[in-house]
Design a protein around this motif. Structure first.
Motif, PDB file in Angstrom:
ATOM      1  N   LEU A 136     -45.508 -38.731 -60.687  1.00 18.73           N
ATOM      2  CA  LEU A 136     -45.412 -38.451 -59.258  1.00 18.73           C
ATOM      3  C   LEU A 136     -44.707 -39.592 -58.538  1.00 18.73           C
ATOM      4  O   LEU A 136     -43.819 -39.362 -57.699  1.00 18.73           O
ATOM      5  CB  LEU A 136     -46.810 -38.249 -58.674  1.00 18.73           C
ATOM      6  N   THR A 137     -45.085 -40.812 -58.861  1.00 20.85           N
ATOM      7  CA  THR A 137     -44.468 -41.977 -58.232  1.00 20.85           C
ATOM      8  C   THR A 137     -42.975 -42.016 -58.512  1.00 20.85           C
ATOM      9  O   THR A 137     -42.158 -42.261 -57.601  1.00 20.85           O
ATOM     10  CB  THR A 137     -45.121 -43.268 -58.754  1.00 20.85           C
ATOM     11  N   GLU A 138     -42.595 -41.726 -59.744  1.00 23.63           N
ATOM     12  CA  GLU A 138     -41.178 -41.725 -60.107  1.00 23.63           C
ATOM     13  C   GLU A 138     -40.416 -40.651 -59.341  1.00 23.63           C
ATOM     14  O   GLU A 138     -39.321 -40.904 -58.816  1.00 23.63           O
ATOM     15  CB  GLU A 138     -41.025 -41.497 -61.611  1.00 23.63           C
ATOM     16  N   ALA A 139     -40.990 -39.449 -59.271  1.00 22.24           N
ATOM     17  CA  ALA A 139     -40.308 -38.353 -58.580  1.00 22.24           C
ATOM     18  C   ALA A 139     -40.111 -38.666 -57.099  1.00 22.24           C
ATOM     19  O   ALA A 139     -39.025 -38.459 -56.537  1.00 22.24           O
ATOM     20  CB  ALA A 139     -41.101 -37.058 -58.745  1.00 22.24           C
ATOM     21  N   LEU A 140     -41.149 -39.177 -56.444  1.00 19.91           N
ATOM     22  CA  LEU A 140     -41.055 -39.471 -55.015  1.00 19.91           C
ATOM     23  C   LEU A 140     -40.143 -40.664 -54.748  1.00 19.91           C
ATOM     24  O   LEU A 140     -39.397 -40.673 -53.760  1.00 19.91           O
ATOM     25  CB  LEU A 140     -42.452 -39.716 -54.439  1.00 19.91           C
ATOM     26  N   ASP A 141     -40.184 -41.650 -55.639  1.00 17.41           N
ATOM     27  CA  ASP A 141     -39.302 -42.816 -55.463  1.00 17.41           C
ATOM     28  C   ASP A 141     -37.827 -42.420 -55.531  1.00 17.41           C
ATOM     29  O   ASP A 141     -36.974 -43.079 -54.916  1.00 17.41           O
ATOM     30  CB  ASP A 141     -39.592 -43.874 -56.535  1.00 17.41           C
ATOM     31  N   HIS A 142     -37.527 -41.353 -56.272  1.00 15.80           N
ATOM     32  CA  HIS A 142     -36.145 -40.905 -56.423  1.00 15.80           C
ATOM     33  C   HIS A 142     -35.828 -39.706 -55.528  1.00 15.80           C
ATOM     34  O   HIS A 142     -34.782 -39.060 -55.679  1.00 15.80           O
ATOM     35  CB  HIS A 142     -35.855 -40.560 -57.886  1.00 15.80           C
ATOM     36  N   GLY A 143     -36.725 -39.409 -54.590  1.00 20.65           N
ATOM     37  CA  GLY A 143     -36.466 -38.351 -53.636  1.00 20.65           C
ATOM     38  C   GLY A 143     -36.534 -36.948 -54.205  1.00 20.65           C
ATOM     39  O   GLY A 143     -36.041 -36.006 -53.568  1.00 20.65           O
ATOM     40  N   ARG A 144     -37.148 -36.778 -55.368  1.00 22.98           N
ATOM     41  CA  ARG A 144     -37.230 -35.464 -55.999  1.00 22.98           C
ATOM     42  C   ARG A 144     -38.526 -34.776 -55.552  1.00 22.98           C
ATOM     43  O   ARG A 144     -39.487 -34.656 -56.303  1.00 22.98           O
ATOM     44  CB  ARG A 144     -37.170 -35.588 -57.518  1.00 22.98           C
ATOM     45  N   ARG A 145     -38.511 -34.314 -54.316  1.00 25.45           N
ATOM     46  CA  ARG A 145     -39.729 -33.737 -53.746  1.00 25.45           C
ATOM     47  C   ARG A 145     -40.151 -32.453 -54.462  1.00 25.45           C
ATOM     48  O   ARG A 145     -41.344 -32.207 -54.651  1.00 25.45           O
ATOM     49  CB  ARG A 145     -39.537 -33.472 -52.254  1.00 25.45           C
TER      50      ARG A 145
END
Length: 259
Positions: A136-145
């Motif tokens: 989740l942290t990786e997805a949000l950090d890269h803007g992949r909502r």
């Protein structure tokens, strides 16, 4: 939401207030706004004062970086002030974890009720939560909502075909809009284990409610909350799932809150 108040860090919180009598604040779970618990609020407002609100980062409420769980506790403190200085709390799913933390923090909360707070009941589940947090942290950090929403839906057990169908639905844009708050709920869950020490320190009555048709692990997690709290009570609502019928739940909460 037709009213606004300001939290300690300056974040604007949108809420509604209805009814008269002792105050109860309803706390929604992940991927939801105050509108999710509004039907329950309407039923309870016949007996007491009910405040429903959009948690920070959702709906009509603002948000202020950086996030910390303490900020959400301060949000509840601001709403308790609006309610008159004291209020019972009801939290659904991960909103229950927030309600329990707020009560344990020393806020003037005479009673707290939760519905199926999704704590992990074994070490395999705890490891699964750690993997979820990392992804989740990786997805949000890269803007992949969208990916973040998918991760959450898989965590809830939603079938893959249902997830892909949701992606094509009109509601998907709204889910992506509040996807960053998935990290807030993940932080509130604090790794997923039942917070035994926090619950053991609670000096107020706690009602933990589960649905009879919900998965066994959710029922076990709910029972664990009641058993860890010194004044805890476990209640099973036959025929109910994680999406509980407000008409079934409202009388149970009204009885517990004494309204």
């Amino acid at each position: 939401m037709d009213k606004k108040t300001i939290s300690r860090d300056g974040t604007e919180l949108a809420y509604t207030r209805a009814g008269q009598g002792p105050a109860v604040i309803l706390v929604s779970g992940a991927m939801s706004t105050g509108g999710t618990v509004a039907p329950l609020g309407g039923l309870l407002a016949r007996r007491c004062t009910v405040l429903t609100y959009d948690r920070r980062g959702r709906g009509d409420s603002g948000d202020t970086a950086p996030f910390a769980v303490e900020r959400e506790v301060e949000d509840l403190a601001a709403l308790i002030d609006v309610a008159g200085g004291e209020a019972c709390l009801y939290g659904v799913s991960s909103g229950g974890a927030l309600a329990l933390r707020a009560a344990a923090s020393g806020l003037p909360v005479p009673r707290v009720a939760v519905y199926e707070t999704p704590y992990a009941v074994d070490e395999e589940a705890v490891r699964g939560r750690a993997t979820y947090t990392e992804r989740l942290t990786e997805a949000l950090d890269h803007g992949r909502r969208g990916d973040a929403v998918e991760l959450f839906l898989r965590l809830t057990g939603l079938a893959e075909e249902m997830i892909q169908r949701a992606r094509q639905s009109p509601m998907w844009a709204g889910m992506e809009a509040i996807a960053p708050t998935l990290a807030y709920d993940d932080a509130v869950m604090a790794g997923g284990r039942v917070p035994a020490d926090l619950l053991a320190a609670l000096g107020v009555p706690v009602l933990a409610v589960a649905g009879g048709d919900s998965p066994l692990w959710l029922r076990e997690a709910t029972r664990a909350v009641a058993e860890a709290a010194p004044h805890g009570t476990y209640r099973l609502l036959e025929g109910q799932t994680h999406v509980v019928d407000p008409n079934v739940l409202a009388p149970v909460l009204a009885e517990f809150f004494g309204v």
